[in-house]
Design a protein around this motif. Structure first.
Motif, PDB file in Angstrom:
ATOM      1  N   ARG A  34       0.850  -1.214   0.000  1.00 13.59           N
ATOM      2  CA  ARG A  34       0.000   0.000   0.000  1.00 13.59           C
ATOM      3  C   ARG A  34       0.883   1.261   0.000  1.00 13.59           C
ATOM      4  N   ALA A  35       1.987   1.225   0.749  1.00 11.65           N
ATOM      5  CA  ALA A  35       2.891   2.393   0.788  1.00 11.65           C
ATOM      6  C   ALA A  35       3.492   2.633  -0.593  1.00 11.65           C
ATOM      7  N   CYS A  36       3.842   1.553  -1.297  1.00 14.20           N
ATOM      8  CA  CYS A  36       4.420   1.705  -2.643  1.00 14.20           C
ATOM      9  C   CYS A  36       3.391   2.290  -3.606  1.00 14.20           C
ATOM     10  N   LYS A  37       2.104   1.973  -3.408  1.00 16.42           N
ATOM     11  CA  LYS A  37       1.062   2.600  -4.237  1.00 16.42           C
ATOM     12  C   LYS A  37       1.036   4.111  -3.998  1.00 16.42           C
ATOM     13  N   SER A  38       1.169   4.503  -2.726  1.00 14.78           N
ATOM     14  CA  SER A  38       1.173   5.939  -2.396  1.00 14.78           C
ATOM     15  C   SER A  38       2.395   6.633  -2.990  1.00 14.78           C
ATOM     16  N   ILE A  39       3.564   5.951  -2.899  1.00 13.54           N
ATOM     17  CA  ILE A  39       4.784   6.538  -3.473  1.00 13.54           C
ATOM     18  C   ILE A  39       4.636   6.670  -4.992  1.00 13.54           C
ATOM     19  N   SER A  40       4.071   5.629  -5.618  1.00  8.77           N
ATOM     20  CA  SER A  40       3.867   5.681  -7.068  1.00  8.77           C
ATOM     21  C   SER A  40       3.000   6.874  -7.446  1.00  8.77           C
ATOM     22  N   HIS A  41       1.977   7.110  -6.632  1.00 10.03           N
ATOM     23  CA  HIS A  41       1.063   8.236  -6.895  1.00 10.03           C
ATOM     24  C   HIS A  41       1.813   9.570  -6.778  1.00 10.03           C
ATOM     25  N   ALA A  42       2.640   9.692  -5.739  1.00  3.52           N
ATOM     26  CA  ALA A  42       3.401  10.946  -5.539  1.00  3.52           C
ATOM     27  C   ALA A  42       4.413  11.142  -6.668  1.00  3.52           C
ATOM     28  N   VAL A  43       5.127  10.059  -7.024  1.00  2.00           N
ATOM     29  CA  VAL A  43       6.134  10.140  -8.100  1.00  2.00           C
ATOM     30  C   VAL A  43       5.455  10.527  -9.415  1.00  2.00           C
ATOM     31  N   GLY A  44       4.263   9.957  -9.637  1.00  2.00           N
ATOM     32  CA  GLY A  44       3.575  10.159 -10.913  1.00  2.00           C
ATOM     33  C   GLY A  44       3.110  11.587 -11.136  1.00  2.00           C
ATOM     34  N   LYS A  45       2.955  12.337 -10.038  1.00  2.00           N
ATOM     35  CA  LYS A  45       2.517  13.722 -10.179  1.00  2.00           C
ATOM     36  C   LYS A  45       3.629  14.596 -10.766  1.00  2.00           C
ATOM     37  N   GLY A  46       4.903  14.275 -10.402  1.00  2.00           N
ATOM     38  CA  GLY A  46       6.032  15.050 -10.917  1.00  2.00           C
ATOM     39  C   GLY A  46       5.873  16.529 -10.612  1.00  2.00           C
ATOM     40  N   ALA A  47       6.130  17.351 -11.612  1.00  2.00           N
ATOM     41  CA  ALA A  47       6.108  18.811 -11.402  1.00  2.00           C
ATOM     42  C   ALA A  47       4.723  19.286 -10.959  1.00  2.00           C
ATOM     43  N   LEU A  48       3.693  18.551 -11.349  1.00  2.00           N
ATOM     44  CA  LEU A  48       2.332  18.992 -10.997  1.00  2.00           C
ATOM     45  C   LEU A  48       2.097  18.896  -9.499  1.00  2.00           C
ATOM     46  N   GLY A  49       2.890  18.011  -8.852  1.00  2.00           N
ATOM     47  CA  GLY A  49       2.709  17.831  -7.405  1.00  2.00           C
ATOM     48  C   GLY A  49       3.710  18.642  -6.601  1.00  2.00           C
TER      49      GLY A  49
END
Ligand code: P6P
Length: 334
Positions: A34-49
């Motif tokens: 579940r933590a890796c899913k959250s990290i994937s989500h944060a990484v996927g945002k890139g500059a937008l995040g």
């Protein structure tokens, strides 16, 4: 449509088959997933995040921390500290071990991780990942010391990595083969996509940072020069080279199509046995590679047999297709 098997179903079926994944370990693996899913989500945002760039701090290795290094570390700590399955954690990003806060119950496992491996690739949208390793705490030990983490890699009960790339995948072993799960983003679920991954014993592909060639010691120089000589040289065949500078991505390629990954010691810093860390990079990857029929040494011995002396100690790494690892290790012994 083939039946989709979730991470939970896979772990429960593996428990029935091998009786080596008690519920606390299953919970640990699912929480890390579940933590890796959250990290994937944060990484996927890139500059937008607004998560790219430097965090303006350094880690224990003296390396500049990226914002996502710190975010990923926090995600793993917060996800794991309340569950009651851990006695303690350790991370590449933290100098000392992280005890479980007194307000939470303690468990029997120790979790170590590199929360975001390949940080130099974050800002340029190249695959990065998370690596984790699971040990058992000494019997009845709920307030472990750093010494309790210093167990050889053969004592791991589970290891895995996530790759945040075109797909987000989670590769896992609990000692009965290597299995790969792909993240179904719509469902937010890890779905089993490869069972029993096997590394071909031979390969035509090697991975090393060739910019360090002038610093290599003779065994590595001989091994790489023979491959560069290709079909006209002693190997009698041409080789290809890849270097992603994200260990997780290079290892995942090797698990899928073979290859040999090398991060040797070299003359740049004679006292430093290479760049990669034993406890949360080399050991988990060596466990996975051996479970997939490959080999992993430091040029002298099995990485998994090394008795750790320090939490953040480094080690030379040669891993991947068995026959190639045996060859380059043999050159070190001549
Ligand atoms: P270099 C990433 O920083 C890492 O720890 C591994 O993931 C990767 O294989 C290696 O270092 C890359 O090192 O010296 O080529 O930048």
């Amino acid at each position: 449509m083939t039946k989709r098997i979730s991470l939970t179903q896979h772990l429960i079926e593996q428990q029935r088959l091998h009786n080596k994944i008690p519920s606390e370990l299953r919970l640990l693996i699912e929480v890390v997933g579940r933590a890796c899913k959250s990290i994937s989500h944060a990484v996927g945002k890139g500059a937008l995040g607004e998560v790219l760039g430097s965090a303006g701090s350094e880690n224990v290795q003296g390396e500049v921390q990226k914002k996502l290094d710190v975010i990923s570390n926090e995600i793993l700590l917060e996800a794991n500290e309340w569950g009651g399955h851990l006695a303690g954690m350790a991370s590449e990003e933290m100098e000392t071990i992280h005890p479980i806060p007194n307000r939470y119950p303690k468990g029997e496992y120790l979790l170590m991780f590199d929360p975001l491996d390949g940080s130099s690739n974050i800002d340029v949208n190249v695959s990065i990942g998370t690596i984790f390793s699971v040990l058992k705490a000494p019997e009845g030990m709920t307030t472990p010391s750093e010494q309790d983490f210093l167990q050889p890699g053969t004592r791991q009960v589970a290891a895995g990595y996530a790759v945040y790339g075109p797909q987000t995948v989670l590769v896992l072993t609990t000692g009965d083969g290597v299995h790969c799960f792909t993240l179904d983003r719509e469902m937010g679920a890890w779905v089993l996509t490869q069972r029993d991954m096997q590394i071909p014993e031979d390969t035509k592909e090697f991975a090393i940072n060739a910019s360090n060639a002038r610093h290599w010691y003779p065994p590595v120089k001989r091994y790489v020069d023979e491959m560069l000589a290709g079909s006209t040289g002693p190997r009698g065949k041409d080789f290809n080279m890849r270097w992603i500078a994200s260990m997780v991505a290079d290892v995942h390629r090797i698990l899928n199509r073979g290859g040999v990954f090398m991060y040797p010691a070299d003359a740049r810093e004679p006292d430093k046995p290479g760049k990669l860390r034993l406890m949360y990079e080399a050991n988990p990857m060596a466990f996975i590679v051996e479970q997939a029929g490959g080999a992993a040494t430091n040029g002298d011995q099995r990485i998994l047999d090394i008795q750790p002396e320090k939490l953040h100690q480094r080690v030379a790494v040669f891993l991947g297709s068995k026959n190639e690892v045996e060859r380059v290790t043999g050159y070190h012994k001549e």
